[in-house]
Design an enzyme around this catalytic site. Structure first.
Site, short mmCIF file in Angstrom:
data_model
loop_
_atom_site.label_atom_id
_atom_site.label_comp_id
_atom_site.label_asym_id
_atom_site.label_seq_id
_atom_site.Cartn_x
_atom_site.Cartn_y
_atom_site.Cartn_z
N GLU A 100 -1.21 3.49 4.42
CA GLU A 100 -0.41 3.14 3.24
C GLU A 100 0.96 3.81 3.21
O GLU A 100 1.43 4.21 2.15
CB GLU A 100 -1.18 3.48 1.96
CG GLU A 100 -2.49 2.75 1.85
CD GLU A 100 -3.16 2.91 0.50
OE1 GLU A 100 -2.56 3.52 -0.39
OE2 GLU A 100 -4.27 2.40 0.36
N GLU A 115 -10.76 0.27 3.34
CA GLU A 115 -11.35 0.69 2.06
C GLU A 115 -11.66 -0.59 1.29
O GLU A 115 -10.85 -1.52 1.29
CB GLU A 115 -10.35 1.49 1.19
CG GLU A 115 -10.01 2.87 1.67
CD GLU A 115 -8.94 3.57 0.81
OE1 GLU A 115 -8.54 3.03 -0.24
OE2 GLU A 115 -8.50 4.66 1.21
#
Ligand SMILES: *[C@@H]1O[C@H](CO)[C@@H](O)[C@H](O)[C@H]1NC(C)=O
Ligand SMILES: *[C@@H]1O[C@H](CO)[C@@H](O)[C@H](O)[C@H]1NC(C)=O
Ligand SMILES: *[C@@H]1O[C@H](CO)[C@@H](O)[C@H](O)[C@H]1NC(C)=O
Ligand SMILES: *[C@@H]1O[C@H](CO)[C@@H](O)[C@H](O)[C@H]1NC(C)=O
Length: 486
Positions: free
Chosen positions: A158, A265
């Protein structure tokens, strides 16, 4: 052979090992069977970002008794992979890696940590790209390269999380991927894949994916291409469907991918308790053609309230209702079928890098990557000095020493890791120590008192499918950089 019998005589043998996996085009493949591998994973970062501490040397894979406890529980749950975010290359991981290996579980390891100097920063990537940072990522490669169950490295998590960072970060992120791949090529006996874990921010998700998977002219051996691409996605909350969750958009967006795609995730907690209904879809026929499974966020209960297990400072732990719901979902799957699929004989061809691949106006279209920072070539050539060296070791006892309780407070008895046979990976039923059935506890409506500010800002449920949100780990990283324990 001699050594083997000598060890047998002493009653101790090295446990069997999982088969190192390979990336072939868009698939993870077990080279021995030719079968595709689907990741059935859980994010494993006890203590959150604070579970990694440079000073004490503590990291999630440094306490063998804790790893034994957690490997036994994850074995019962049915998973075959853990994702570990922040590791210290200089502590000994041999026992923990050996325990997870014997339990039939692979490890996806992030080479970074949220501490300054340990990762490429989103806001000024050019200032954080220097030799000591790269040395740290290479040291993680050294520390984990000898374990057969090291499945892949994430060169970033990210780092791009909105249009602004999409404008600046891509060449640096691709350069770090290149540098780690060059290090692996020179210093590791097998091509452990290296790739990126993206925030599911739809405005830039597919540009990010294309930027990282495309082939660059003049890039010898495709060294800067990502080998895998993963995303942290929270778009399926509670009861939903393939289309309502916008998973269908992910499947169409990634169709034709030339690299394995998976969820690094998943597990939205906007609706509690979680029912993990998405599991059936992720491992079902609508997804498995494109996706290679996913990683549930996350093993331990932290302030952001995504836990499957609540652990205590004395080493004891309590299963949470979500553990049992997830276990129930995994138990419904047909693993013979899921892990038995043959990889297609021809693989997809990645696109050639060009500005026309990028659809978002402000996203970076410059494919001229930054050159190595001063001093980095020497480290790639000569190797990290001193080099952390990991190895699979003998484990004396598989019996869990810590106390673990069911959500109803009853103690789980006979808890132990069951070492699997050579080449076996874990699946539901490998370890049948009994935990409470979900029906008695799974829907009893645990009241949550611990929603952190970080968690309450990631309200994906109310946001239309595909809208950008910062998933939990990004917020955790920012909190730590700001000096707040997450
Ligand atoms: C490189 O990493 C090793 C292992 O962590 C460390 O001992 C060494 O000091 C680092 N070197 C540089 C130049 O950062
Ligand atoms: C780079 O990747 C493309 C697509 O997979 C492949 O056709 C090409 O042979 C690769 N180039 C090198 C030098 O490996
Ligand atoms: C699981 O899948 C295998 C392979 O497709 C099949 O032979 C078997 O019957 C399935 N088992 C169940 C319980 O459906
Ligand atoms: C592209 O990036 C390279 C390397 O950072 C830089 O030298 C070059 O000026 C950039 N090109 C453009 C058009 O921005």
């Amino acid at each position: 052979m001699l050594l083997h019998s000598a060890l047998l005589a002493l009653g101790a043998t090295l446990a069997a090992a999982v088969q190192p996996l390979e990336v072939q085009g868009q698939y993870f493949v077990n080279p021995k069977t030719g079968n595709r591998f689907q990741i059935v994973g859980v994010a494993y970062q006890p203590g959150g970002s604070a579970g990694y501490n440079k000073e004490t040397g503590r990291d999630p894979l440094s306490d063998p008794d804790v790893c034994l406890r957690d490997a036994a529980l994850l074995q019962i749950l049915g998973v075959n992979t853990i994702r570990v975010y922040n590791v210290n290359p200089n502590v000994n991981h041999d026992k923990c890696a050996s325990i997870f290996n014997a339990a039939g579980m692979y490890m996806v390891v992030d080479v970074n940590s949220p501490l300054v100097g340990d990762s490429l920063t989103s806001w000024n990537p050019w200032e954080s790209y220097y030799a000591a940072y790269l040395n740290r990522t290479f040291a993680v490669v050294e520390a984990f390269k000898n374990y057969p169950n090291t499945l892949a490295f994430f060169s970033g998590n990210e780092v791009l999380n909105n249009e602004d960072t999409g404008a600046t970060v891509p060449p640096y992120m691709r350069a770090v991927t290149r540098d780690i791949k060059n290090y692996v090529k020179k210093h590791v006996s097998r091509p452990i894949p290296v790739g990126y874990s993206a925030a599911d921010v739809r405005e830039i998700l597919f540009d990010t994916y294309n930027y990282f998977q495309c082939t660059l002219e003049g890039d010898d051996d495709n060294m800067s291409r990502a080998d895998i691409f993963a995303l942290n996605s929270y778009s399926w909350c509670g009861e939903s469907s393939f289309t309502e969750s916008s998973y269908d958009k992910l499947v169409s967006g990634f169709s034709g991918a030339a690299v394995p795609i998976f969820f690094s995730e998943f597990g939205c907690n906007e609706v509690k308790p979680r029912i993990f209904q998405e599991v059936g879809t992720i491992y079902g026929s609508e997804m498995t053609g494109i996706f290679s499974g996913g990683v549930v966020y996350e093993y331990t209960q932290e302030p952001n309230d995504f836990g499957l297990v609540d652990m205590h400072d004395d080493g004891s732990a309590d299963l949470m209702p979500d553990f049992l719901s997830l276990k129930e979902q995994y138990a419904k799957l047909n693993f013979t079928e899921i892990q038995g699929q043959k990889a297609a004989s021809s693989t997809n061809t990645p696109p050639v890098c060009s500005a026309s691949l990028i659809k978002t106006e402000g996203f970076n279209k410059n494919f001229t990557l930054p050159v190595l920072p001063p001093g980095a070539q020497e480290i790639i050539d000569g190797g990290v000095q001193p080099k952390p060296v990991g190895k699979i070791v003998t484990i004396d006892s598989w019996t869990v020493k810590h106390t673990v309780k069911n959500p109803d407070g009853s103690e789980i008895t006979g808890l132990a890791v069951k070492p699997l046979a050579d080449d076996e990976t874990n699946e539901p039923g490998s370890n049948t120590a009994s935990v409470a059935p979900a029906s008695t506890t799974g829907t009893s409506g645990r009241t949550s008192t611990s929603t952190s500010p970080a968690a309450s800002t990631s309200s994906n449920a109310a946001v239309p499918a595909g809208a950008g949100v910062l998933p939990p780990m990004a917020l955790g990283a920012l909190a730590v950089v700001a000096g707040i324990a997450f």
